[in-house]
Write a protein that holds these residues in place. Structure first.
Motif, short mmCIF file in Angstrom:
data_model
loop_
_atom_site.label_atom_id
_atom_site.label_comp_id
_atom_site.label_asym_id
_atom_site.label_seq_id
_atom_site.Cartn_x
_atom_site.Cartn_y
_atom_site.Cartn_z
N LEU A 146 0.79 -1.57 0.44
CA LEU A 146 -0.04 -0.24 0.52
C LEU A 146 0.52 1.77 -0.09
CD1 LEU A 146 -3.03 1.32 0.13
CD2 LEU A 146 -2.50 0.52 2.69
N SER A 147 2.07 0.65 0.43
CA SER A 147 3.07 2.58 1.08
C SER A 147 3.32 2.62 -0.74
CB SER A 147 3.83 1.81 1.37
OG SER A 147 5.22 1.18 1.03
N GLN A 148 3.61 2.19 -1.86
CA GLN A 148 4.32 1.81 -2.94
C GLN A 148 2.74 2.71 -4.02
OE1 GLN A 148 5.65 -1.16 -5.52
NE2 GLN A 148 7.20 -1.40 -3.44
N ALA A 149 1.42 2.44 -4.06
CA ALA A 149 0.90 2.59 -4.39
C ALA A 149 0.29 3.93 -3.48
CB ALA A 149 -0.88 2.15 -4.22
N ARG A 160 2.20 6.70 -2.33
CA ARG A 160 2.95 7.35 -2.74
C ARG A 160 2.73 7.72 -4.38
NH1 ARG A 160 6.80 4.94 0.60
NH2 ARG A 160 7.34 2.74 -0.37
N ALA A 161 3.20 6.43 -5.24
CA ALA A 161 2.34 7.51 -6.45
C ALA A 161 1.50 7.64 -6.59
CB ALA A 161 2.27 5.92 -6.73
N LEU A 162 0.59 7.59 -5.75
CA LEU A 162 -0.99 8.64 -6.12
C LEU A 162 -0.56 10.15 -5.31
CD1 LEU A 162 -3.88 6.60 -5.38
CD2 LEU A 162 -3.07 7.74 -7.03
N ARG A 163 0.22 10.06 -4.76
CA ARG A 163 0.55 11.45 -3.96
C ARG A 163 1.36 12.73 -4.84
NH1 ARG A 163 4.76 13.51 -2.08
NH2 ARG A 163 6.12 11.23 -1.78
N ARG A 164 2.03 11.32 -5.79
CA ARG A 164 2.47 12.13 -6.79
C ARG A 164 2.17 12.93 -7.84
NH1 ARG A 164 7.26 7.86 -5.55
NH2 ARG A 164 6.19 6.43 -7.61
N LEU A 165 0.84 12.24 -8.32
CA LEU A 165 -0.26 12.12 -9.21
C LEU A 165 -0.65 13.82 -8.01
CD1 LEU A 165 -1.31 8.94 -10.67
CD2 LEU A 165 -0.09 11.43 -11.86
N ALA A 166 -0.86 13.48 -6.82
CA ALA A 166 -1.51 14.94 -6.61
C ALA A 166 -0.74 15.71 -6.65
CB ALA A 166 -1.85 14.17 -4.92
N ASP A 167 0.52 16.05 -5.85
CA ASP A 167 1.24 16.70 -6.44
C ASP A 167 0.90 17.62 -7.77
OD1 ASP A 167 2.12 16.60 -3.55
OD2 ASP A 167 3.61 15.25 -4.27
N LEU A 168 1.43 16.56 -8.56
CA LEU A 168 0.50 17.12 -10.37
C LEU A 168 -0.22 17.93 -10.00
CD1 LEU A 168 3.35 14.49 -11.47
CD2 LEU A 168 3.68 16.91 -11.02
N GLY A 169 -1.24 17.96 -10.07
CA GLY A 169 -2.94 18.32 -10.13
C GLY A 169 -3.44 17.11 -11.12
N ALA A 170 -3.48 16.45 -10.76
CA ALA A 170 -3.99 15.10 -12.09
C ALA A 170 -4.84 13.89 -11.51
CB ALA A 170 -2.05 14.41 -12.25
N LEU A 171 -5.19 14.41 -10.15
CA LEU A 171 -6.45 13.50 -10.05
C LEU A 171 -7.09 13.81 -10.22
CD1 LEU A 171 -4.67 12.23 -7.03
CD2 LEU A 171 -4.88 10.57 -8.53
N ALA A 172 -8.08 13.19 -11.06
CA ALA A 172 -9.64 13.32 -11.69
C ALA A 172 -10.58 12.92 -10.60
CB ALA A 172 -9.95 13.15 -12.85
N ALA A 178 -6.62 14.86 -0.39
CA ALA A 178 -6.11 13.75 -0.63
C ALA A 178 -4.62 13.53 -0.62
CB ALA A 178 -6.25 13.81 -2.37
N ALA A 179 -3.91 14.85 -0.77
CA ALA A 179 -2.30 14.28 -0.44
C ALA A 179 -2.51 13.75 0.77
CB ALA A 179 -1.46 15.24 -0.87
N GLY A 180 -2.46 14.97 2.09
CA GLY A 180 -2.32 14.15 2.98
C GLY A 180 -2.76 12.50 3.68
N VAL A 181 -4.08 12.28 2.85
CA VAL A 181 -3.68 11.32 3.02
C VAL A 181 -3.05 10.02 2.62
CG1 VAL A 181 -5.83 9.01 2.42
CG2 VAL A 181 -6.85 11.52 2.64
N PHE A 182 -2.38 10.26 1.61
CA PHE A 182 -1.75 9.19 0.74
C PHE A 182 -0.28 9.70 1.65
CE2 PHE A 182 -4.44 10.91 -3.47
CZ PHE A 182 -4.31 9.50 -3.63
N SER A 183 0.30 10.51 2.31
CA SER A 183 1.36 10.66 3.19
C SER A 183 1.02 10.47 4.29
CB SER A 183 1.61 12.29 3.24
OG SER A 183 1.72 12.99 2.18
N ALA A 184 0.08 10.35 5.50
CA ALA A 184 -0.97 9.10 6.42
C ALA A 184 -0.40 7.79 5.49
CB ALA A 184 -1.97 9.23 6.81
N LEU A 185 -0.50 7.22 4.58
CA LEU A 185 -0.66 5.68 4.45
C LEU A 185 0.73 5.11 3.56
CD1 LEU A 185 -4.11 5.45 2.69
CD2 LEU A 185 -3.51 4.96 5.29
#
Length: 281
Positions: A33-36, A38-50, A58-65
């Motif tokens: 889960l940590s890998q996934a 991190r990948a989603l947080r990077r997308l969130a940082d780029l504004g690429a999450l729809a 969202a980035a805070g949730v991913f960081s927590a995981l």
């Protein structure tokens, strides 16, 4: 696992798993889960999450995981049909199934099937109940915990009540209830014995209809939408802080039961006609 971490898992389900990890699961590999995250947080940082209904951080949730020891065991996404989406996580001898809540038509779901089903479910049963029960029945032995937010919580409660695993439990968040006659006596007993619904005191969705499960009313963070995962106030140990249920919540529960009784008796039949709900099974 404390409720705050479970809520993070519920929030995670609002995002589609990147295709790289879907392919790994298809090969029989468990995905950290940590890998996934991190990948989603990077997308969130780029504004690429729809996706991500209700989520402001969202980035805070991913960081927590990102430090989680859990592994993603399975992922099912049926947004093109029933709208059912769920993840199975494994770790420390327990399987956790998290079900996604409602999404509106847009980038992550092609139709408004979730919202239509929200209204039809009390009259005819959710189209997602069978899929959720089948997903849960992949894990018939050992510790099994089902969770979800909003509609995802309602579907998770149903799956817990019908699962073949006798150890199945549920801990859900702001989940709406059921038609009072919709569950069997055995299902209601399982919910009473093994399910808790954490409801923000001012949330009206968690007040709707009948609730065999235990409800715990939680304090709301100031300035938040009461139905959002961001609304929960947690203590230092990750448990919701208790609050008194509001009169609005009580009134909504009473009125929703009354309207459903009239609809079920055919006195109004407005919802069934407008949404072309199927006949009850």
């Amino acid at each position: 696992m404390n409720p705050q971490t479970l809520l993070h898992l519920c929030s995670f389900t609002y995002f589609d798993l990147p295709e790289l990890y879907v392919r790994r699961l298809a090969r029989g590999e468990a995905v950290p889960l940590s890998q996934a995250a991190r990948a989603l947080r990077r997308l969130a940082d780029l504004g690429a999450l729809a996706c991500g209904a209700y989520l402001e951080d969202a980035a805070g949730v991913f960081s927590a995981l990102e430090t989680s020891k859990l592994r993603i065991l399975a992922y099912e996404n049926d947004n093109d049909d029933t709208g059912f989406v769920a993840y199975a996580f494994g770790g420390r001898g327990e399987t956790i199934i998290a079900v996604r809540g409602s999404e509106a038509k847009g980038a992550c779901v092609p139709t408004n099937v979730d919202w239509r089903d929200n209204f039809c479910a009390p009259l005819a049963g959710s189209v997602q109940y069978a899929a959720a029960t089948a997903f849960a029945d992949r894990y018939r032995d050992g510790s099994l915990l089902l969770t979800g937010h909003s509609k995802g919580g309602n579907v998770a409660l149903y799956a817990q009540s019908a699962a073949q695993n006798p150890l199945a439990r549920a801990a859900v968040f702001n989940a709406q209830g059921f038609a009072c006659h919709a569950l069997t006596r055995a299902q209601k007993q399982r919910l009473r014995a093994g399910a808790v619904n954490y409801v923000v005191a001012g949330d009206i969705v968690g007040a709707l209809l009948c609730h065999p499960e235990t409800r715990f009313y939680a304090r709301q963070n100031p300035g938040t939408n009461a139905h959002s995962p961001d609304a929960y106030a947690f203590d230092a140990n990750g448990f919701p802080i208790a609050a008194k249920r509001t009169w609005l919540s009580r009134a909504v529960e009473f009125l929703s039961r009354l309207l459903l009784a009239l609809e079920s008796l055919g006195v109004t039949n407005i919802t069934r006609r407008l949404l072309a709900c199927p006949d009850p099974a």
